[in-house]
Design a protein around this motif. Structure first.
Motif, mmCIF file in Angstrom:
data_model
loop_
_atom_site.group_PDB
_atom_site.id
_atom_site.type_symbol
_atom_site.label_atom_id
_atom_site.label_comp_id
_atom_site.label_asym_id
_atom_site.label_seq_id
_atom_site.Cartn_x
_atom_site.Cartn_y
_atom_site.Cartn_z
ATOM 1 N N SER A 71 0.808 -1.214 0.000
ATOM 2 C CA SER A 71 0.000 0.000 0.000
ATOM 3 C C SER A 71 0.842 1.265 0.000
ATOM 4 C CB SER A 71 -0.928 0.012 1.207
ATOM 5 O OG SER A 71 -0.135 -0.059 2.364
ATOM 6 N N SER A 72 2.119 1.183 0.439
ATOM 7 C CA SER A 72 2.921 2.403 0.461
ATOM 8 C C SER A 72 3.795 2.532 -0.792
ATOM 9 C CB SER A 72 3.765 2.467 1.722
ATOM 10 O OG SER A 72 4.587 1.343 1.772
ATOM 11 N N ARG A 73 3.548 1.662 -1.763
ATOM 12 C CA ARG A 73 4.256 1.861 -3.026
ATOM 13 C C ARG A 73 3.700 3.099 -3.719
ATOM 14 N NH1 ARG A 73 3.891 -3.736 -6.145
ATOM 15 N NH2 ARG A 73 1.749 -3.612 -5.434
ATOM 16 N N LYS A 74 4.558 3.769 -4.503
ATOM 17 C CA LYS A 74 4.046 4.903 -5.283
ATOM 18 C C LYS A 74 3.333 4.351 -6.498
ATOM 19 C CE LYS A 74 7.026 8.727 -4.309
ATOM 20 N NZ LYS A 74 8.171 9.491 -4.721
ATOM 21 N N ARG A 75 2.101 4.818 -6.722
ATOM 22 C CA ARG A 75 1.328 4.314 -7.859
ATOM 23 C C ARG A 75 1.453 5.294 -9.034
ATOM 24 N NH1 ARG A 75 -3.129 3.651 -3.616
ATOM 25 N NH2 ARG A 75 -1.886 5.457 -3.097
ATOM 26 N N ILE A 76 1.843 4.738 -10.156
ATOM 27 C CA ILE A 76 2.262 5.556 -11.300
ATOM 28 C C ILE A 76 1.298 5.400 -12.471
ATOM 29 C CG2 ILE A 76 4.177 6.037 -12.913
ATOM 30 C CD1 ILE A 76 5.047 6.262 -9.977
ATOM 31 N N VAL A 77 0.947 6.538 -13.075
ATOM 32 C CA VAL A 77 0.260 6.550 -14.374
ATOM 33 C C VAL A 77 1.285 6.997 -15.406
ATOM 34 C CG1 VAL A 77 -1.384 7.859 -15.774
ATOM 35 C CG2 VAL A 77 -2.107 6.877 -13.596
ATOM 36 N N LEU A 78 1.337 6.286 -16.526
ATOM 37 C CA LEU A 78 2.350 6.567 -17.542
ATOM 38 C C LEU A 78 1.670 6.925 -18.867
ATOM 39 C CD1 LEU A 78 5.218 6.520 -18.589
ATOM 40 C CD2 LEU A 78 5.244 4.038 -18.373
ATOM 41 N N GLU A 124 -3.160 19.368 -21.407
ATOM 42 C CA GLU A 124 -4.348 19.304 -20.549
ATOM 43 C C GLU A 124 -4.219 18.199 -19.489
ATOM 44 O OE1 GLU A 124 -7.982 20.080 -23.041
ATOM 45 O OE2 GLU A 124 -8.867 18.886 -21.413
ATOM 46 N N PRO A 125 -3.761 16.986 -19.869
ATOM 47 C CA PRO A 125 -3.566 15.963 -18.840
ATOM 48 C C PRO A 125 -2.579 16.394 -17.747
ATOM 49 C CG PRO A 125 -3.522 14.960 -21.025
ATOM 50 C CD PRO A 125 -3.586 16.441 -21.239
ATOM 51 N N ALA A 126 -1.527 17.130 -18.122
ATOM 52 C CA ALA A 126 -0.552 17.568 -17.100
ATOM 53 C C ALA A 126 -1.222 18.514 -16.110
ATOM 54 C CB ALA A 126 0.636 18.253 -17.769
ATOM 55 N N THR A 176 1.587 9.606 -8.800
ATOM 56 C CA THR A 176 2.450 10.357 -9.723
ATOM 57 C C THR A 176 2.036 10.071 -11.152
ATOM 58 O OG1 THR A 176 4.324 10.238 -8.197
ATOM 59 C CG2 THR A 176 4.857 10.641 -10.503
ATOM 60 N N VAL A 177 1.953 11.120 -11.954
ATOM 61 C CA VAL A 177 1.634 10.958 -13.374
ATOM 62 C C VAL A 177 2.873 11.350 -14.180
ATOM 63 C CG1 VAL A 177 0.149 11.721 -15.275
ATOM 64 C CG2 VAL A 177 -0.801 11.450 -12.958
ATOM 65 N N LEU A 178 3.382 10.404 -14.948
ATOM 66 C CA LEU A 178 4.530 10.692 -15.820
ATOM 67 C C LEU A 178 3.995 11.039 -17.202
ATOM 68 C CD1 LEU A 178 7.418 10.780 -16.866
ATOM 69 C CD2 LEU A 178 7.563 8.328 -16.658
ATOM 70 N N VAL A 179 4.202 12.295 -17.624
ATOM 71 C CA VAL A 179 3.735 12.730 -18.947
ATOM 72 C C VAL A 179 4.919 12.652 -19.913
ATOM 73 C CG1 VAL A 179 2.753 14.609 -20.312
ATOM 74 C CG2 VAL A 179 1.876 14.152 -18.017
ATOM 75 N N ALA A 180 4.832 11.710 -20.833
ATOM 76 C CA ALA A 180 5.901 11.475 -21.825
ATOM 77 C C ALA A 180 5.281 11.304 -23.199
ATOM 78 C CB ALA A 180 6.717 10.246 -21.436
ATOM 79 N N VAL A 181 4.280 12.147 -23.471
ATOM 80 C CA VAL A 181 3.599 12.142 -24.764
ATOM 81 C C VAL A 181 4.336 13.148 -25.641
ATOM 82 C CG1 VAL A 181 1.442 12.737 -25.931
ATOM 83 C CG2 VAL A 181 1.392 11.585 -23.703
ATOM 84 N N VAL A 182 4.704 12.739 -26.842
ATOM 85 C CA VAL A 182 5.448 13.659 -27.694
ATOM 86 C C VAL A 182 4.523 14.805 -28.138
ATOM 87 C CG1 VAL A 182 5.007 12.411 -29.859
ATOM 88 C CG2 VAL A 182 7.113 13.716 -29.607
ATOM 89 N N LEU A 235 7.646 15.120 -15.351
ATOM 90 C CA LEU A 235 7.406 15.746 -16.650
ATOM 91 C C LEU A 235 8.566 15.541 -17.618
ATOM 92 C CD1 LEU A 235 5.588 17.435 -18.403
ATOM 93 C CD2 LEU A 235 6.537 19.481 -17.376
ATOM 94 N N ALA A 236 8.271 14.794 -18.697
ATOM 95 C CA ALA A 236 9.268 14.625 -19.772
ATOM 96 C C ALA A 236 8.954 15.554 -20.934
ATOM 97 C CB ALA A 236 9.283 13.177 -20.250
#
Ligand code: NDP
Ligand code: MG
Length: 388
Positions: free
Chosen positions: A4-11, A113-115, A101-107, A127-128
């Protein structure tokens, strides 16, 4: 660490070069990171593979309608997955309640808007996608301030600056220096640049990246975008942001303080280092790739950038100095010109000409809101596209 204490990531941009490196980092730290959502433009078969390898993934978005329809009928996704489509789908993932955490790596600029959605929902934003900071940095930074969410830079130079300035007040920073490998044509005679092919431009000496950023590295538009990105992320004046050619891509950035001391961040040229730093921050753990080996010969060279060879760097600096809407124009015109070059429609040397012409049609102003920024972006794309 309990699950439960892991960081949950959206990519977002899971199938790209940054996305694949992020997957290596996440897979290497199952005790610390869990992937819960993924998105791409259209490559649904690869998304299905990723979902099968990461059982925490229950939400998958595809931007492209046809790809979404194909994915709906595909049996490749494991059970228990919900599919979403379009920008609304990306926004849904960006505010996913279970994500940290949301990693935004869309070219390109689709990630804007998602960021902002992620920041408004209080998620940390790794942020990439540098283009969105250049387009609308003021609004992204404002969204972070409003919710108190953190922006963790993934771009290697900005991640390096971020690491070097920790614990130092901004007033003590006199300047930052971003390193540039010099790209594919660093050592080409200037007269040969007229004959550059797409294949030539996609051969980067040190980094393996997506096609758009590889061309941007060859023109140094990438470094230009990064100067503007740095100014925005760290709240610096334009005259505090500098670049230097460093062919080895080992030192990613240097920060010079008011007393003349400099701090630099070094690591091999692999994006797993900054991605891992951003995803685990403030924690650290063993890296995915081997660190530098200083028992082996390592020479580090630095030399000034020849702006005559790289007009897109000069134009970026001019756009940064002009401020307001000028960086958005620079970014949009460059994106159109690079896509046209990659499609074989224009020669390499037409890229800076199109960007220059587009900037010259525009008088910079301070956009009042996101809608005004998007209108500037659309107008610049129209003007740039009318030139070929
Ligand atoms: P790639 O071209 O390798 O990958 C792009 C990713 O974005 C793919 O997953 C692609 O999906 C997805 N994508 C494209 N359009 C959309 C869309 N409309 N909606 C949803 N997803 C979309 O790019 P990179 O990984 O090289 O670069 C990504 C970003 O990171 C860029 O902004 C770049 O400037 C930045 N960056 C990259 C670095 C690198 O080393 N590569 C270094 C620093 C920054 P699909 O596969 O389905 O087309
Ligand atoms: Mg970079």
């Amino acid at each position: 660490m309990p699950a439960s204490s892991r960081k949950r990531i959206v990519l977002l941009g899971a199938t790209g070069s940054i996305g694949e490196n992020a997957l290596r980092v996440i897979a290497a730290h199952p005790d610390k990171l869990e992937l819960v959502g993924i998105a791409a433009h259209s490559r649904h078969a690869r998304l299905a593979e990723i979902a099968r390898a990461h059982p925490g993934v229950h939400h998958v978005a595809l931007f492209d309608d046809a790809a979404y329809a194909d994915a709906k009928t595909s049996e490749a996704f494991p059970t228990g997955i919900t599919l979403y489509r379009g920008l609304e789908g990306l926004n849904f993932l960006a505010r996913l309640p279970e994500a940290d955490t949301v990693l935004v790596a869309v070219v390109g600029t689709t990630g804007l808007e998602p960021a902002i959605t992620a920041l408004a929902a209080g998620k940390n934003l790794a942020l990439a996608s540098k283009e969105i900071l250049v387009l609308a940095g003021k609004f992204i930074m404002a969204a972070a301030r409003a919710s108190g969410a953190k922006i963790l830079p993934v771009d290697s130079e900005h991640n390096a600056v971020f690491q070097c300035i920790q614990g130092h007040p901004l007033a003590d920073v006199s300047r930052i220096i971003l390193t540039a490998s010099g790209g594919a044509f660093r050592d080409w005679p200037v007269e040969k640049l007229a004959h550059v092919t797409v294949v030539d431009a996609l051969k980067h000496p040190n980094w393996s990246m997506g096609p758009k950023i590889t061309v941007d590295s060859a023109t140094l538009a990438n470094k230009g975008l990064e100067l503007i990105e740095a100014q925005c992320l760290f709240g610096l004046r334009a005259d505090q942001c500098h670049t230097v050619i460093h062919p080895q891509s080992i030192v990613h950035a240097l920060v010079e303080f008011t007393d003349g001391a400099m701090l630099a961040q070094l690591c091999p040229p692999s994006m797993t280092f900054p991605i891992q730093h951003a995803l685990l921050h403030p924690a650290r753990a063993a890296g995915v790739d081997a660190p530098l080996d200083l028992t082996k010969l390592l020479s580090l060279e630095f030399r000034p950038v020849n702006e005559a060879r790289f007009p897109l760097l000069r134009l970026a600096r001019e756009a940064m100095n002009a401020g307001g809407s000028a960086p958005a124009i620079y970014n949009a015109a460059n994106e159109i010109a690079v896509a046209a070059f990659l499609a074989g429609k224009i020669p390499f040397l037409a890229i800076p000409l199109i960007v220059d012409n587009t900037l010259q049609t525009h008088t910079s102003f301070e956009p009042a809101d996101l809608a005004a920024v998007l209108a500037v972006d659309a107008e610049a794309r129209r003007i740039a596209s009318s030139q070929f």
